[in-house]
Design a protein around this motif. Structure first.
Motif, short mmCIF file in Angstrom:
data_model
loop_
_atom_site.label_atom_id
_atom_site.label_comp_id
_atom_site.label_asym_id
_atom_site.label_seq_id
_atom_site.Cartn_x
_atom_site.Cartn_y
_atom_site.Cartn_z
N GLU A 145 0.91 -1.29 0.01
CA GLU A 145 -0.04 -0.03 0.11
C GLU A 145 0.91 1.27 0.07
N LYS A 146 1.79 1.41 0.88
CA LYS A 146 2.80 2.43 0.96
C LYS A 146 3.43 2.62 -0.43
N ASN A 147 4.04 1.63 -1.18
CA ASN A 147 4.78 1.80 -2.56
C ASN A 147 3.68 2.47 -3.50
N ALA A 148 2.40 1.83 -3.39
CA ALA A 148 1.37 2.33 -4.27
C ALA A 148 1.15 3.45 -4.33
N ASN A 149 0.94 4.16 -3.03
CA ASN A 149 0.70 5.44 -2.98
C ASN A 149 1.88 6.65 -3.31
N GLU A 150 3.17 6.04 -2.92
CA GLU A 150 4.23 6.92 -3.26
C GLU A 150 4.38 6.67 -4.62
N ASP A 151 4.53 5.94 -5.42
CA ASP A 151 4.60 5.55 -6.85
C ASP A 151 3.61 6.45 -7.51
N PHE A 152 2.35 6.43 -6.95
CA PHE A 152 1.28 7.20 -7.55
C PHE A 152 1.43 8.69 -7.36
N GLN A 153 2.07 9.05 -6.20
CA GLN A 153 2.23 10.32 -6.08
C GLN A 153 3.28 10.89 -7.02
N LYS A 154 4.50 10.20 -6.91
CA LYS A 154 5.75 10.53 -7.95
C LYS A 154 5.16 10.74 -9.33
N PHE A 155 4.23 9.70 -9.90
CA PHE A 155 3.87 9.57 -11.08
C PHE A 155 3.08 10.95 -11.64
N THR A 156 1.94 11.10 -10.66
CA THR A 156 1.14 12.26 -10.97
C THR A 156 1.98 13.61 -10.91
N THR A 157 2.67 13.62 -9.88
CA THR A 157 3.46 15.23 -9.92
C THR A 157 4.33 15.21 -11.10
N LYS A 158 4.86 14.24 -11.77
CA LYS A 158 5.44 14.50 -12.94
C LYS A 158 4.77 14.67 -13.99
N LEU A 159 3.41 14.13 -13.98
CA LEU A 159 2.47 14.12 -14.96
C LEU A 159 1.95 15.66 -15.07
N VAL A 160 1.61 16.18 -13.78
CA VAL A 160 1.42 17.54 -13.71
C VAL A 160 2.30 18.60 -14.53
N ASN A 161 3.77 18.40 -14.09
CA ASN A 161 4.56 19.16 -14.38
C ASN A 161 4.93 19.24 -16.05
N ASP A 162 4.65 17.92 -16.68
CA ASP A 162 4.99 17.97 -18.09
C ASP A 162 3.80 18.76 -18.69
N ILE A 163 2.33 18.70 -18.07
CA ILE A 163 1.16 19.12 -18.84
C ILE A 163 1.16 20.55 -18.52
N GLY A 164 1.67 21.11 -17.23
CA GLY A 164 1.54 22.34 -16.94
C GLY A 164 0.35 22.60 -15.69
N LYS A 165 0.59 23.20 -14.78
CA LYS A 165 -0.43 23.34 -13.57
C LYS A 165 -1.46 23.91 -14.17
N GLU A 166 -1.64 25.09 -14.84
CA GLU A 166 -2.61 25.90 -15.31
C GLU A 166 -3.64 25.07 -16.11
N LYS A 167 -3.24 24.16 -16.94
CA LYS A 167 -3.96 23.48 -17.81
C LYS A 167 -4.50 22.22 -17.15
N TRP A 168 -3.64 21.79 -16.09
CA TRP A 168 -4.16 20.50 -15.34
C TRP A 168 -5.32 21.07 -14.34
N ASP A 169 -5.18 22.18 -13.82
CA ASP A 169 -6.30 22.80 -13.01
C ASP A 169 -7.81 22.95 -13.65
N ALA A 170 -7.63 23.05 -15.05
CA ALA A 170 -8.98 23.11 -15.69
C ALA A 170 -9.78 21.99 -15.91
N VAL A 171 -9.00 20.72 -15.44
CA VAL A 171 -9.79 19.58 -15.76
C VAL A 171 -10.08 18.88 -14.43
N GLU A 172 -11.37 18.47 -14.04
CA GLU A 172 -11.83 17.89 -12.87
C GLU A 172 -11.06 16.45 -12.93
N THR A 173 -10.20 15.99 -11.87
CA THR A 173 -9.49 14.85 -11.70
C THR A 173 -10.11 13.88 -10.30
#
Length: 366
Positions: A145-173
């Motif tokens: 469970e710990k690994n899943a949450n940590e990996d998910f957090q790293k993955f989504t953080t990089k995803l947001v950086n790649d997409i751009g925070k302003e664009k990301w915030d415009a879509v409900e997730t």
């Protein structure tokens, strides 16, 4: 022996509240713990229960998120409009998430990201009694469970950086992290929650043979599935403007094309309806294609359709040649009966699908 709290699932806040109420209705103690999977995102919640209640809690969770049906279910009512995106933290998964985000931003829909990890308790000794006294299994569950949450957090953080925070915030997730079998949980959630589309990635580690989880979802999903290859060149969604729909003149073609047009509505995409016939073309095939063209032009006067009959004894080679010549961006197929998809994904011919490693596949169940 002291009882321990175990994380049953990570859910969006609203769904966690519903699950908590249902668990307590079944006299199962439940505790909610807020977590931040990524900065600025809506709060996700760990739903925790006592280890002794695992067996009783899983059916309640399955009822909320969906359970893979043994028999056909009645059509469910339309729920919140969303695109479901399975996540496994791979390069292909990252590429599919970006494409799903672009689609959601154009269609104005919500994105639901789902990650399933193996729970050593449930998958080693399902619903048994011995796990309660096996400290090794409990430790492994906590670690999973710990690994899943940590990996998910790293993955989504990089995803947001790649997409751009302003664009990301415009879509409900929304984010869902749970133990289970990925194919079953994805199919169950999509059917029970009436997902508009499933978008998932696939690599090419097995000589271009599509992955087993992806294949299972393609064959069994009742909603459209967009498969994004790892080697697909990255480009903006507006650049996907040439779509191939491979037809076998099935009676369900027009239903599938209606769904296809709905997904393509925000884009100026040209649709090629293509049938691969034998080298010696049949007059009957020509007549059916002309009839199809007339119906499409009448029903979709503002859409650009190009109906073609191409020849070739090898369907894969013929399609591959057409895809390359016409610079096709997306291939669309249907799983109805023994249609073209069964011929394309037959293990004996899958290695020949050169185009499959770079061109997304949009699969419909008709």
């Amino acid at each position: 022996m002291e009882e321990r709290l175990l994380t049953l699932v990570v859910l969006p806040y609203s769904k966690a509240q519903i699950l908590k109420a249902r668990l307590e209705e079944n006299e199962i103690e439940c505790y909610l713990e807020d977590i931040n999977l990524m900065e600025g995102a809506a709060t996700s919640v760990k739903v925790k229960i006592m280890e002794k209640d695992v067996r009783e809690a899983f059916p309640v969770l399955e009822k909320l998120l969906g359970k893979k049906p043994i028999a056909a279910k009645k059509k469910v009512e339309k729920k919140d409009d969303h695109i479901l995106v399975p996540v496994d933290f791979s390069t292909a998964s990252a590429k599919s998430c970006k494409m799903a985000f672009n689609i959601a931003s154009h269609l104005g829909t919500k994105l639901v990201f789902m990650h399933c990890y193996i729970n050593p308790i449930v998958h080693s000794v399902p619903y048994g009694d011995v796990y309660m006294y096996d400290s090794t299994l409990l430790a492994r569950m906590d670690e999973a469970e710990k690994n899943a949450n940590e990996d998910f957090q790293k993955f989504t953080t990089k995803l947001v950086n790649d997409i751009g925070k302003e664009k990301w915030d415009a879509v409900e997730t929304d984010f869902i992290i749970k133990s289970g079998y990925a194919d079953e949980d994805i199919l169950a959630y999509a059917e029970d929650n009436n997902s508009r589309l499933i978008v998932m990635g696939t690599g090419d580690e097995t000589a271009n043979v599509i992955g087993s989880i992806t294949a299972d979802i393609i064959y069994n999903a009742k909603v459209p599935v967009l498969v994004v290859p790892e080697k697909m060149p990255e480009k903006e969604l507006s650049e996907f403007n040439r779509v191939l729909y491979a037809t076998n003149f099935d009676e369900k073609d027009f239903l599938v094309i209606e769904k296809l047009v709905g997904l393509l509505k925000p884009f100026e995409a040209k649709v090629f309806c293509v049938h691969v016939g034998k080298t010696k073309q049949s007059d009957w095939d020509t007549a059916k294609l002309e009839g199809m063209k007339e119906v499409l032009n009448e029903n979709y006067q503002s859409k650009d359709f190009d109906c073609r009959l191409i020849s070739g004894d090898d369907i894969l080679e013929a399609l591959d040649s057409f895809i390359e010549k016409e610079n096709i961006d997306i291939i669309s197929l249907t799983t109805h009966k023994r249609n073209m998809i069964s011929r394309l994904f037959n293990p004996s011919v899958a290695r020949k699908m050169v185009f499959h490693t770079q061109t997304p596949l949009l699969i419909f169940h008709a």
